[in-house]
Design a protein around this motif. Structure first.
Motif, short mmCIF file in Angstrom:
data_model
loop_
_atom_site.label_atom_id
_atom_site.label_comp_id
_atom_site.label_asym_id
_atom_site.label_seq_id
_atom_site.Cartn_x
_atom_site.Cartn_y
_atom_site.Cartn_z
N ASN A 1 47.31 34.56 59.46
CA ASN A 1 45.87 34.51 59.18
C ASN A 1 45.55 35.54 58.12
OD1 ASN A 1 44.74 32.55 61.26
ND2 ASN A 1 45.86 33.97 62.57
N PHE A 2 45.01 35.07 57.01
CA PHE A 2 44.63 35.99 55.94
C PHE A 2 43.30 36.66 56.28
CE2 PHE A 2 47.25 32.81 53.64
CZ PHE A 2 48.23 33.67 53.17
N PRO A 3 43.08 37.87 55.77
CA PRO A 3 41.83 38.58 56.06
C PRO A 3 40.62 37.78 55.60
CG PRO A 3 43.44 40.06 55.05
CD PRO A 3 43.99 38.67 54.94
N PRO A 4 39.60 37.64 56.45
CA PRO A 4 38.43 36.85 56.06
C PRO A 4 37.64 37.48 54.93
CG PRO A 4 38.05 37.99 58.14
CD PRO A 4 39.50 38.17 57.81
N GLU A 5 37.84 38.79 54.70
CA GLU A 5 37.10 39.47 53.64
C GLU A 5 37.82 39.40 52.30
OE1 GLU A 5 39.74 42.57 55.60
OE2 GLU A 5 38.49 40.88 56.20
N ASP A 6 38.79 38.50 52.19
CA ASP A 6 39.52 38.35 50.94
C ASP A 6 38.59 38.19 49.75
OD1 ASP A 6 42.16 38.62 51.37
OD2 ASP A 6 42.66 36.51 51.40
N THR A 7 39.01 38.78 48.64
CA THR A 7 38.32 38.51 47.38
C THR A 7 38.77 37.15 46.86
OG1 THR A 7 40.08 39.64 46.17
CG2 THR A 7 38.17 40.96 46.81
N ARG A 8 38.16 36.70 45.79
CA ARG A 8 38.48 35.37 45.28
C ARG A 8 39.93 35.25 44.87
NH1 ARG A 8 34.83 32.21 40.77
NH2 ARG A 8 35.95 30.23 40.81
N THR A 9 40.47 36.30 44.24
CA THR A 9 41.89 36.32 43.90
C THR A 9 42.65 37.09 44.97
OG1 THR A 9 41.40 36.27 41.53
CG2 THR A 9 43.59 36.99 42.17
#
Length: 223
Positions: free
Chosen positions: A103-111
């Motif tokens: 699961n990737f962090p939900p606060e990911d930036t666009r890149t």
């Protein structure tokens, strides 16, 4: 899984070898994409007991993209980075037939900057996202090694036996090392000031264009 290997073997029979400085450029995949692109390197690496791969992708992709390594006809490692909709923050890693859901962090930036390291002697996998460890897993020690790996990138649906129905997205800044990067080196990569891979170097990329529908263009992570 068998279909994935057949597709890769078929893709290896055609194509034009190219080399280019891909700085600020990306592979842009589309819905008509047929086969993954093979990233090539000079000579064999023998038994690759350690490696790190780093790349950047978009969090707003509409379908999945993947990175994979194979030894001969044997399936070794791949990870799939899923895109838009309900799968934006999920993905998976496959290590010698063993699946790891992530699961990737939900606060990911666009890149999204992703680094995946594998240490065969310790059978340890580490996944970094934007400079932070989000997955660390130890496997049963069974002498995992990859012999003269073949390296591919492309739409994940191809590897799952399907064909993308929508535009897929972009991958850029792909580097592969024959060692495990340390914490500072991963952070440097995320901050775009790290060294380049000694197996795959995005600044001097060699790839096999297998006639698939992708283009090389500026990386701008478009919708």
């Amino acid at each position: 899984m068998e279909m994935m290997i057949v597709l890769l073997i078929f893709a290896s029979f055609s194509g034009i070898l190219g080399q280019t400085d891909m700085a600020c450029k990306s592979f842009i995949f589309s819905k008509n994409y047929n086969f993954p692109a093979e990233l090539t390197y000079e000579g064999g690496r023998g038994q690759l007991s350690k490696f790190t791969v780093c790349l950047r992708s978009c969090t707003n992709m509409t379908e999945s993209v993947m990175f994979s390594m194979l030894s001969g006809h044997r399936f070794d490692y791949f990870f799939i980075i899923l895109g838009g909709g309900p799968d934006t923050n999920t993905g998976l890693i496959w290590v010698k037939g063993q699946r790891v859901d992530i699961n990737f962090p939900p606060e990911d930036t666009r890149t999204r900057s992703i680094c995946l390291s594998w240490d065969s002697p310790n059978a340890e996998l580490v996944l970094w996202v934007n400079g932070k460890i989000i997955e660390k897993k130890e496997f049963e020690k069974r002498g995992f090694t990859t012999i003269d790996p073949r390296i591919f990138i492309g739409p994940g649906q191809i590897f799952l036996g399907g064909k993308p129905m929508l535009d897929v997205g972009e991958l850029t800044d792909v580097h592969v090392w024959d060692r495990v990067l340390n914490h500072q080196e991963v952070k440097d990569y995320c901050n775009k000031k790290g060294n380049v891979g000694n197996i795959i170097n995005w600044r001097a990329l060699k790839y096999d264009d297998v006639g698939a529908d992708f283009i090389i263009g500026p990386f701008h992570c478009k919708s």
